[in-house]
Design a protein around this motif. Sequence first.
Motif, PDB file in Angstrom:
ATOM      1  N   ALA A   5      18.589   2.991   3.219  1.00 22.57           N
ATOM      2  CA  ALA A   5      18.749   2.247   1.631  1.00 22.57           C
ATOM      3  C   ALA A   5      18.653   1.320   1.387  1.00 22.57           C
ATOM      4  CB  ALA A   5      19.563   3.385   0.760  1.00 22.57           C
ATOM      5  N   VAL A   6      18.920   0.220   2.043  1.00 21.65           N
ATOM      6  CA  VAL A   6      19.032  -1.061   1.637  1.00 21.65           C
ATOM      7  C   VAL A   6      17.582  -1.688   2.417  1.00 21.65           C
ATOM      8  CG1 VAL A   6      19.832  -4.036   1.794  1.00 21.65           C
ATOM      9  CG2 VAL A   6      21.090  -1.870   1.400  1.00 21.65           C
ATOM     10  N   ALA A   7      17.230  -1.565   3.179  1.00 24.87           N
ATOM     11  CA  ALA A   7      16.111  -1.585   4.424  1.00 24.87           C
ATOM     12  C   ALA A   7      15.336  -1.562   2.789  1.00 24.87           C
ATOM     13  CB  ALA A   7      16.276  -1.106   5.057  1.00 24.87           C
ATOM     14  N   ARG A   8      14.335  -0.366   2.458  1.00 28.04           N
ATOM     15  CA  ARG A   8      13.853   0.073   2.080  1.00 28.04           C
ATOM     16  C   ARG A   8      13.478  -0.212   1.082  1.00 28.04           C
ATOM     17  NH1 ARG A   8      14.055   6.984   1.899  1.00 28.04           N
ATOM     18  NH2 ARG A   8      13.710   7.158   4.293  1.00 28.04           N
ATOM     19  N   ARG A   9      13.759  -1.384  -0.274  1.00 28.92           N
ATOM     20  CA  ARG A   9      14.645  -2.249  -1.275  1.00 28.92           C
ATOM     21  C   ARG A   9      13.966  -3.585  -1.245  1.00 28.92           C
ATOM     22  NH1 ARG A   9      18.723   0.820  -5.694  1.00 28.92           N
ATOM     23  NH2 ARG A   9      17.434   3.194  -5.166  1.00 28.92           N
ATOM     24  N   ALA A  10      14.910  -3.514   0.233  1.00 28.50           N
ATOM     25  CA  ALA A  10      14.500  -5.062   0.347  1.00 28.50           C
ATOM     26  C   ALA A  10      13.526  -6.354   0.416  1.00 28.50           C
ATOM     27  CB  ALA A  10      15.131  -5.568   2.026  1.00 28.50           C
ATOM     28  N   HIS A  69      12.503  -6.523   7.095  1.00 30.57           N
ATOM     29  CA  HIS A  69      13.028  -7.090   8.651  1.00 30.57           C
ATOM     30  C   HIS A  69      14.909  -7.734   9.242  1.00 30.57           C
ATOM     31  CE1 HIS A  69      10.820 -10.607   7.169  1.00 30.57           C
ATOM     32  NE2 HIS A  69      11.050 -11.183   7.733  1.00 30.57           N
ATOM     33  N   LEU A  70      15.194  -8.678   8.587  1.00 30.40           N
ATOM     34  CA  LEU A  70      16.051  -9.535   8.315  1.00 30.40           C
ATOM     35  C   LEU A  70      17.304  -8.763   9.151  1.00 30.40           C
ATOM     36  CD1 LEU A  70      15.302 -12.679   6.011  1.00 30.40           C
ATOM     37  CD2 LEU A  70      14.912 -12.416   8.473  1.00 30.40           C
ATOM     38  N   LEU A  71      17.340  -7.796   7.691  1.00 31.57           N
ATOM     39  CA  LEU A  71      18.423  -7.083   7.761  1.00 31.57           C
ATOM     40  C   LEU A  71      18.550  -5.739   9.335  1.00 31.57           C
ATOM     41  CD1 LEU A  71      20.533  -5.478   6.129  1.00 31.57           C
ATOM     42  CD2 LEU A  71      19.153  -3.748   5.888  1.00 31.57           C
ATOM     43  N   LEU A  72      17.164  -5.814   9.795  1.00 26.53           N
ATOM     44  CA  LEU A  72      17.114  -4.734  10.821  1.00 26.53           C
ATOM     45  C   LEU A  72      17.386  -5.550  11.964  1.00 26.53           C
ATOM     46  CD1 LEU A  72      15.133  -2.527  11.722  1.00 26.53           C
ATOM     47  CD2 LEU A  72      14.026  -3.907  12.672  1.00 26.53           C
ATOM     48  N   ALA A  73      17.164  -7.166  11.759  1.00 29.11           N
ATOM     49  CA  ALA A  73      17.492  -7.714  13.108  1.00 29.11           C
ATOM     50  C   ALA A  73      19.576  -7.627  13.007  1.00 29.11           C
ATOM     51  CB  ALA A  73      17.434  -9.119  13.202  1.00 29.11           C
ATOM     52  N   ALA A 120      16.517   2.340  14.132  1.00 24.57           N
ATOM     53  CA  ALA A 120      15.749   2.988  14.798  1.00 24.57           C
ATOM     54  C   ALA A 120      14.875   3.594  13.268  1.00 24.57           C
ATOM     55  CB  ALA A 120      16.023   4.076  15.788  1.00 24.57           C
ATOM     56  N   VAL A 121      15.403   4.413  12.313  1.00 30.06           N
ATOM     57  CA  VAL A 121      15.008   4.780  11.176  1.00 30.06           C
ATOM     58  C   VAL A 121      14.145   3.853  10.663  1.00 30.06           C
ATOM     59  CG1 VAL A 121      15.313   6.083   8.696  1.00 30.06           C
ATOM     60  CG2 VAL A 121      16.053   6.996  11.762  1.00 30.06           C
ATOM     61  N   ALA A 122      14.666   2.339  10.167  1.00 33.20           N
ATOM     62  CA  ALA A 122      14.077   1.659   9.569  1.00 33.20           C
ATOM     63  C   ALA A 122      13.020   0.120  10.121  1.00 33.20           C
ATOM     64  CB  ALA A 122      15.246   0.997   9.117  1.00 33.20           C
ATOM     65  N   GLY A 123      12.810   0.756  11.200  1.00 32.81           N
ATOM     66  CA  GLY A 123      11.323   0.200  11.816  1.00 32.81           C
ATOM     67  C   GLY A 123      10.672   0.255  11.336  1.00 32.81           C
ATOM     68  N   ALA A 124       9.883   1.731  11.435  1.00 32.55           N
ATOM     69  CA  ALA A 124       8.552   1.359  10.903  1.00 32.55           C
ATOM     70  C   ALA A 124       8.054   0.954   9.183  1.00 32.55           C
ATOM     71  CB  ALA A 124       8.490   3.589  10.532  1.00 32.55           C
ATOM     72  N   GLY A 125       9.352   1.067   8.483  1.00 34.91           N
ATOM     73  CA  GLY A 125       9.319   0.606   6.654  1.00 34.91           C
ATOM     74  C   GLY A 125       9.301  -1.562   6.821  1.00 34.91           C
ATOM     75  N   ALA A 126      10.429  -1.806   7.987  1.00 32.50           N
ATOM     76  CA  ALA A 126       9.544  -3.004   8.342  1.00 32.50           C
ATOM     77  C   ALA A 126       8.534  -3.658   8.527  1.00 32.50           C
ATOM     78  CB  ALA A 126      11.044  -4.036   9.044  1.00 32.50           C
ATOM     79  N   LEU A 127       8.240  -2.679   9.654  1.00 29.77           N
ATOM     80  CA  LEU A 127       6.668  -3.039  10.054  1.00 29.77           C
ATOM     81  C   LEU A 127       5.383  -2.933   9.044  1.00 29.77           C
ATOM     82  CD1 LEU A 127       6.835  -1.785  13.563  1.00 29.77           C
ATOM     83  CD2 LEU A 127       6.517  -3.612  12.999  1.00 29.77           C
ATOM     84  N   ARG A 128       5.809  -1.343   8.179  1.00 31.81           N
ATOM     85  CA  ARG A 128       4.419  -1.399   6.706  1.00 31.81           C
ATOM     86  C   ARG A 128       4.735  -2.962   6.060  1.00 31.81           C
ATOM     87  NH1 ARG A 128       5.762   4.126   7.865  1.00 31.81           N
ATOM     88  NH2 ARG A 128       7.566   3.699   6.127  1.00 31.81           N
ATOM     89  N   ALA A 129       5.978  -3.003   6.216  1.00 32.67           N
ATOM     90  CA  ALA A 129       6.552  -4.462   4.790  1.00 32.67           C
ATOM     91  C   ALA A 129       6.053  -6.048   5.291  1.00 32.67           C
ATOM     92  CB  ALA A 129       8.295  -4.839   4.467  1.00 32.67           C
TER      93      ALA A 129
END
Length: 331
Positions: free
Chosen positions: A155-160, A164-168, A277-286
């Motif tokens: 949820a945080v990754a979708r609004r950040a 990609h920083l949170l993903l790391a 793994a799940v938030a990766g697609a959103g980070a790439l789109r961002a």
Amino acid sequence: MSAVRRGVSALALALVVLLTAISPAAAHAGGLSPTGVRGVVLDVSPRVPGLTVRAIEDGARLEVSNDTATAVRVPAGGGQKRPVTVPTGTTRTWIDARATTLDRDLGDAERATWSVPLTAGGTAVTVTGEHVAEPAPPALPWWALAAAVAGTLIAVARRARRPHLLLAVAGLTTVAASLVHVVGSTLAVQSAPLGGTFLDATGIGLLVWPLVVVAAVAAIQGRAGGVLGVCAGAGLSVVFILPDLTVFHFGVLPFAGPDALERLLVAIVLGTGTAAAVAGAGALRALADSAEQAGALPPGRGSISGHDQSPSHDLSQSHDQSKSQNQRENS
């Protein structure tokens, strides 16, 4: 389609292949696994000087140290298919079907006794022990913790603004928890050398952990390849932690430390690894959106010292200067 957007499809395909092609290990380090029973040796009768028998690894194996003048022999029988010989001056460990706690179920009983016969020279010896049931704590809070960690990070990754920083950070946390889990599992094994046991318990982690660390650095720098590496490594970490989810449901854990710490580590790996793994697609789109916005402003445009440098403004200035010069000549 941009390279970053193609990376989204590549990430999804890579995770599917990794999750379906790799079979997770069936047990912890040293072949141990969580159980609901703990085993101990109660007595060795009659006492033989130099002969020591004990249950190790919470009762999974028997250990015989033979400092007598003759070999010690443990016959087969009672479910034990092979006899065991312990030469003088040596120590042997083995899984004895009559005494091991592995795959042991006491049912409704809280305790059960066992015995293993052996001979030391010409002396018949009986080793007596006990199995004790160890109830497991409630499993639901640990599952809820893993789900809460995963859900919150996603949820945080979708609004950040910079997911990609949170993903790391999530990827590095997964690696740290996985490493501590493997070290604790390795130290719980007493029947094999630590080095070989650690390598056996680590498995593909020797490749996955450095991959995630290097990829996390690249992801922090905003590189799509780094995001892909973190996601793939986190997905693999989740795959290899799956057999260890049984720690939520058993009372005796093969871990050299508090049982609560082992359950916490498994929950963290499951939660942060899944989120990464799940938030990766959103980070790439961002990253793709940021790249497109950066490329929307053509070269040569912008504000320098408060003046517009666009071509239309330059033509307007040239026309005004020419008109002023003509007026001066006519006057």
